[in-house]
Write an enzyme that holds these catalytic residues in place. Sequence first.
Site, PDB file in Angstrom:
ATOM      1  N   TYR A   8       0.851  -1.206   0.000  1.00  0.00           N
ATOM      2  CA  TYR A   8       0.000   0.000   0.000  1.00  0.00           C
ATOM      3  C   TYR A   8       0.880   1.248   0.000  1.00  0.00           C
ATOM      4  O   TYR A   8       0.656   2.190  -0.768  1.00  0.00           O
ATOM      5  CB  TYR A   8      -0.900  -0.041   1.245  1.00  0.00           C
ATOM      6  CG  TYR A   8      -1.837   1.134   1.416  1.00  0.00           C
ATOM      7  CD1 TYR A   8      -2.971   1.285   0.628  1.00  0.00           C
ATOM      8  CD2 TYR A   8      -1.596   2.085   2.407  1.00  0.00           C
ATOM      9  CE1 TYR A   8      -3.845   2.353   0.810  1.00  0.00           C
ATOM     10  CE2 TYR A   8      -2.462   3.160   2.595  1.00  0.00           C
ATOM     11  CZ  TYR A   8      -3.587   3.289   1.791  1.00  0.00           C
ATOM     12  OH  TYR A   8      -4.434   4.353   1.977  1.00  0.00           O
ATOM     13  N   ALA A  65       3.909   1.553  -1.070  1.00  0.00           N
ATOM     14  CA  ALA A  65       4.569   1.704  -2.381  1.00  0.00           C
ATOM     15  C   ALA A  65       3.601   2.331  -3.388  1.00  0.00           C
ATOM     16  O   ALA A  65       3.981   3.228  -4.151  1.00  0.00           O
ATOM     17  CB  ALA A  65       5.058   0.348  -2.877  1.00  0.00           C
TER      18      ALA A  65
HETATM   19  N1  LIG Z   1      -9.690   5.748   5.452  1.00  0.00           N
HETATM   20  C1  LIG Z   1      -8.435   6.044   5.738  1.00  0.00           C
HETATM   21  O1  LIG Z   1      -8.023   5.988   6.908  1.00  0.00           O
HETATM   22  C2  LIG Z   1      -7.478   6.524   4.662  1.00  0.00           C
HETATM   23  C3  LIG Z   1      -6.228   7.029   5.041  1.00  0.00           C
HETATM   24  C4  LIG Z   1      -5.332   7.458   4.066  1.00  0.00           C
HETATM   25  C5  LIG Z   1      -5.690   7.401   2.728  1.00  0.00           C
HETATM   26  N2  LIG Z   1      -6.902   6.900   2.383  1.00  0.00           N
HETATM   27  C6  LIG Z   1      -7.193   6.854   0.935  1.00  0.00           C
HETATM   28  O2  LIG Z   1      -8.384   7.575   0.670  1.00  0.00           O
HETATM   29  C7  LIG Z   1      -9.069   6.981  -0.438  1.00  0.00           C
HETATM   30  C8  LIG Z   1     -10.489   6.683  -0.033  1.00  0.00           C
HETATM   31  O3  LIG Z   1     -10.451   5.833   1.094  1.00  0.00           O
HETATM   32  P1  LIG Z   1     -11.743   5.442   1.943  1.00  0.00           P
HETATM   33  O4  LIG Z   1     -11.278   5.234   3.332  1.00  0.00           O
HETATM   34  O5  LIG Z   1     -12.851   6.349   1.665  1.00  0.00           O
HETATM   35  O6  LIG Z   1     -12.002   3.998   1.304  1.00  0.00           O
HETATM   36  P2  LIG Z   1     -13.310   3.154   1.126  1.00  0.00           P
HETATM   37  O7  LIG Z   1     -12.890   1.730   1.080  1.00  0.00           O
HETATM   38  O8  LIG Z   1     -14.350   3.557   2.126  1.00  0.00           O
HETATM   39  O9  LIG Z   1     -13.802   3.638  -0.325  1.00  0.00           O
HETATM   40  C9  LIG Z   1     -13.061   3.339  -1.479  1.00  0.00           C
HETATM   41  C10 LIG Z   1     -13.912   3.602  -2.691  1.00  0.00           C
HETATM   42  O10 LIG Z   1     -13.173   3.215  -3.849  1.00  0.00           O
HETATM   43  C11 LIG Z   1     -13.991   2.366  -4.672  1.00  0.00           C
HETATM   44  N3  LIG Z   1     -13.135   1.458  -5.431  1.00  0.00           N
HETATM   45  C12 LIG Z   1     -12.341   0.462  -4.942  1.00  0.00           C
HETATM   46  N4  LIG Z   1     -11.725  -0.158  -5.946  1.00  0.00           N
HETATM   47  C13 LIG Z   1     -12.125   0.448  -7.104  1.00  0.00           C
HETATM   48  C14 LIG Z   1     -11.815   0.252  -8.482  1.00  0.00           C
HETATM   49  N5  LIG Z   1     -10.996  -0.724  -8.886  1.00  0.00           N
HETATM   50  N6  LIG Z   1     -12.389   1.086  -9.375  1.00  0.00           N
HETATM   51  C15 LIG Z   1     -13.248   2.059  -8.989  1.00  0.00           C
HETATM   52  N7  LIG Z   1     -13.585   2.274  -7.710  1.00  0.00           N
HETATM   53  C16 LIG Z   1     -13.025   1.481  -6.781  1.00  0.00           C
HETATM   54  C17 LIG Z   1     -14.907   1.662  -3.683  1.00  0.00           C
HETATM   55  O11 LIG Z   1     -16.058   1.114  -4.277  1.00  0.00           O
HETATM   56  C18 LIG Z   1     -15.211   2.793  -2.703  1.00  0.00           C
HETATM   57  O12 LIG Z   1     -16.243   3.604  -3.179  1.00  0.00           O
HETATM   58  C19 LIG Z   1      -8.271   5.737  -0.820  1.00  0.00           C
HETATM   59  O13 LIG Z   1      -7.418   6.041  -1.910  1.00  0.00           O
HETATM   60  C20 LIG Z   1      -7.457   5.456   0.424  1.00  0.00           C
HETATM   61  O14 LIG Z   1      -6.258   4.760   0.148  1.00  0.00           O
HETATM   62  C21 LIG Z   1      -7.812   6.465   3.305  1.00  0.00           C
END
Ligand SMILES: NC(=O)c1ccc[n+]([C@@H]2O[C@H](COP(=O)([O-])OP(=O)(O)OC[C@H]3O[C@@H](n4cnc5c(N)ncnc54)[C@H](O)[C@@H]3O)[C@@H](O)[C@H]2O)c1
Length: 249
Positions: free
Chosen positions: A156, A158
């Site tokens: 992740y 990376a």
């Molecule tokens: N929640 C955290 O603590 C956190 C921290 C740092 C970064 N992030 C980043 O923020 C972003 C959103 O995270 P989140 O916590 O809302 O995640 P989440 O899992 O709640 O939502 C992710 C969304 O991406 C969609 N998705 C997944 N794979 C997909 C694909 N192949 N094509 C299209 N859509 C796809 C899912 O359906 C979902 O709507 C991500 O990039 C995550 O890495 C989250």
Amino acid sequence: MDFKDKVVVITGGSQGIGRAIALSFARAKAKVIIMDINKELAEKVQDEITKEGFDAKVYKLDVSNAEETKKTIDEITAEYGKIDVLINNAGIVDTKRFVDSSEKDWDRMININLKGVFNTCSAVFPQMIARKYGKIINIASVAGKRGGGIFGNTLYAASKAGVIGMTKGLAREGGPYGINANAICPGPTNTPMLDDFTGEKRENFLNTIPLRRFADPEDVANVALFLASDMAKHITGEITDVDGGIMLD
Ligand SMILES: NC(=O)c1ccc[n+]([C@@H]2O[C@H](COP(=O)([O-])OP(=O)(O)OC[C@H]3O[C@@H](n4cnc5c(N)ncnc54)[C@H](O)[C@@H]3O)[C@@H](O)[C@H]2O)c1
């Protein structure tokens, strides 16, 4: 903020941070387009937005598929005439240790979290260059700076480090054409991605965060609004932490 007449595309807008971003831009009067692999859930967000009297549309898309992404971006452009703001938010996390991770795990992680950003950006960049206008906002993670973290493993990290590097490259290449490219690095955020993170594990982790709280998705959405606005017109290639102070360590 007022995004009237702006066309804003958000990947992964069906829940969590992406949902908050979609709602925030819609309430700021943008035409919001959600591209998500989960169409049913994305349509619920669309319903929320339209019930409030704002504009949203959903396209089902797996961002790791280059051909499908290009086709979808072309369809959106044909229908709306342009894309002003692209927010790459779709992502997955995997808590496996590095020694337990396979080539299949690597390919999945990189294909969605990193190639997904390449796919959307390469489909949108030419029209932004031609119009001499565009805002790209990539949702990376503090894990990309720290080599992982509480739930982000090495793979992740990376993928997110790659997103940070790509954002800077897009800012350099896009700058002369009026394109701003920035990334946001959330720390732990209250979304379904953190569902497994409960009880003592959660408490212990909270104590390591200077502000003693996890982000709400809206905390990230607010920064995305700012970066997409004219208030941030001189900011590009910036990697903004929204992390309650985690990166102070
Ligand atoms: N929640 C955290 O603590 C956190 C921290 C740092 C970064 N992030 C980043 O923020 C972003 C959103 O995270 P989140 O916590 O809302 O995640 P989440 O899992 O709640 O939502 C992710 C969304 O991406 C969609 N998705 C997944 N794979 C997909 C694909 N192949 N094509 C299209 N859509 C796809 C899912 O359906 C979902 O709507 C991500 O990039 C995550 O890495 C989250």
